[in-house]
Design a protein around this motif. Sequence first.
Motif, PDB file in Angstrom:
ATOM      1  N   SER A  47       8.131  15.537   1.174  1.00 40.89           N
ATOM      2  CA  SER A  47       8.406  14.110   1.321  1.00 40.89           C
ATOM      3  C   SER A  47       7.184  13.463   1.965  1.00 40.89           C
ATOM      4  O   SER A  47       6.375  14.132   2.603  1.00 40.89           O
ATOM      5  N   TYR A  48       7.062  12.168   1.774  1.00 39.56           N
ATOM      6  CA  TYR A  48       5.901  11.455   2.277  1.00 39.56           C
ATOM      7  C   TYR A  48       6.326  10.324   3.196  1.00 39.56           C
ATOM      8  O   TYR A  48       7.298   9.625   2.934  1.00 39.56           O
ATOM      9  N   SER A  49       5.572  10.143   4.252  1.00 33.89           N
ATOM     10  CA  SER A  49       5.846   9.042   5.162  1.00 33.89           C
ATOM     11  C   SER A  49       5.197   7.774   4.623  1.00 33.89           C
ATOM     12  O   SER A  49       4.407   7.802   3.687  1.00 33.89           O
ATOM     13  N   TRP A  50       5.503   6.659   5.235  1.00 35.08           N
ATOM     14  CA  TRP A  50       4.887   5.398   4.847  1.00 35.08           C
ATOM     15  C   TRP A  50       3.371   5.489   4.982  1.00 35.08           C
ATOM     16  O   TRP A  50       2.639   4.949   4.165  1.00 35.08           O
ATOM     17  N   VAL A  51       2.891   6.197   6.000  1.00 33.31           N
ATOM     18  CA  VAL A  51       1.446   6.339   6.211  1.00 33.31           C
ATOM     19  C   VAL A  51       0.800   7.019   5.015  1.00 33.31           C
ATOM     20  O   VAL A  51      -0.230   6.573   4.509  1.00 33.31           O
ATOM     21  N   HIS A  52       1.408   8.096   4.525  1.00 32.59           N
ATOM     22  CA  HIS A  52       0.862   8.781   3.350  1.00 32.59           C
ATOM     23  C   HIS A  52       0.866   7.867   2.137  1.00 32.59           C
ATOM     24  O   HIS A  52      -0.114   7.789   1.406  1.00 32.59           O
ATOM     25  N   LEU A  53       1.978   7.181   1.920  1.00 31.68           N
ATOM     26  CA  LEU A  53       2.068   6.292   0.766  1.00 31.68           C
ATOM     27  C   LEU A  53       1.040   5.174   0.860  1.00 31.68           C
ATOM     28  O   LEU A  53       0.445   4.765  -0.143  1.00 31.68           O
ATOM     29  N   ASN A  54       0.802   4.672   2.052  1.00 34.48           N
ATOM     30  CA  ASN A  54      -0.201   3.642   2.251  1.00 34.48           C
ATOM     31  C   ASN A  54      -1.598   4.188   1.928  1.00 34.48           C
ATOM     32  O   ASN A  54      -2.409   3.502   1.306  1.00 34.48           O
ATOM     33  N   ASP A  55      -1.875   5.426   2.340  1.00 31.08           N
ATOM     34  CA  ASP A  55      -3.167   6.049   2.015  1.00 31.08           C
ATOM     35  C   ASP A  55      -3.337   6.187   0.509  1.00 31.08           C
ATOM     36  O   ASP A  55      -4.411   5.938  -0.038  1.00 31.08           O
ATOM     37  N   PHE A  56      -2.264   6.593  -0.177  1.00 32.58           N
ATOM     38  CA  PHE A  56      -2.343   6.720  -1.631  1.00 32.58           C
ATOM     39  C   PHE A  56      -2.652   5.366  -2.265  1.00 32.58           C
ATOM     40  O   PHE A  56      -3.452   5.269  -3.189  1.00 32.58           O
ATOM     41  N   ARG A  57      -2.011   4.328  -1.767  1.00 35.51           N
ATOM     42  CA  ARG A  57      -2.242   2.978  -2.302  1.00 35.51           C
ATOM     43  C   ARG A  57      -3.689   2.560  -2.056  1.00 35.51           C
ATOM     44  O   ARG A  57      -4.317   1.937  -2.908  1.00 35.51           O
ATOM     45  N   LEU A  58      -4.241   2.917  -0.908  1.00 34.17           N
ATOM     46  CA  LEU A  58      -5.622   2.593  -0.591  1.00 34.17           C
ATOM     47  C   LEU A  58      -6.579   3.280  -1.566  1.00 34.17           C
ATOM     48  O   LEU A  58      -7.516   2.670  -2.069  1.00 34.17           O
ATOM     49  N   PHE A  59      -6.325   4.543  -1.866  1.00 33.10           N
ATOM     50  CA  PHE A  59      -7.135   5.242  -2.865  1.00 33.10           C
ATOM     51  C   PHE A  59      -7.049   4.540  -4.217  1.00 33.10           C
ATOM     52  O   PHE A  59      -8.039   4.368  -4.910  1.00 33.10           O
ATOM     53  N   GLU A  60      -5.853   4.135  -4.566  1.00 28.52           N
ATOM     54  CA  GLU A  60      -5.655   3.466  -5.849  1.00 28.52           C
ATOM     55  C   GLU A  60      -6.445   2.157  -5.911  1.00 28.52           C
ATOM     56  O   GLU A  60      -7.089   1.862  -6.917  1.00 28.52           O
ATOM     57  N   LEU A  61      -6.422   1.399  -4.847  1.00 28.41           N
ATOM     58  CA  LEU A  61      -7.142   0.124  -4.810  1.00 28.41           C
ATOM     59  C   LEU A  61      -8.650   0.297  -4.920  1.00 28.41           C
ATOM     60  O   LEU A  61      -9.355  -0.600  -5.383  1.00 28.41           O
ATOM     61  N   HIS A  62      -9.154   1.434  -4.501  1.00 30.33           N
ATOM     62  CA  HIS A  62     -10.595   1.706  -4.558  1.00 30.33           C
ATOM     63  C   HIS A  62     -10.967   2.565  -5.769  1.00 30.33           C
ATOM     64  O   HIS A  62     -12.026   3.171  -5.805  1.00 30.33           O
TER      65      HIS A  62
END
Length: 91
Positions: A47-62
């Motif tokens: 499972s992933y925390s909000w922090v992990h999901l936010n990091d994934f979104r950051l990678f996606e944006l870049h």
Amino acid sequence: MEVTDIDDKAKTAELDALVERAEKAGNDVTVDALTDELEEHEIEVPSYSWVHLNDFRLFELHWRCYPWTTVDALLDATDDLPGSPRPRWEQ
């Protein structure tokens, strides 16, 4: 082993493919031995925390996310990434 959205037949097929790749790389392993080893470790469903999901979104944006749907597509997408070469068993 802990994937919840596939049936036992699909899990067995994935384990068979993993063992086949390991054998091609010179490793002596069986599906039963692999299953026993995985069951011994009592792996939990990831499972992933909000922090992990936010990091994934950051990678996606870049533009640092590499979408893939098959193992071959994943390996093709990661061929040009910097870092250590792939382990011998993976090739």
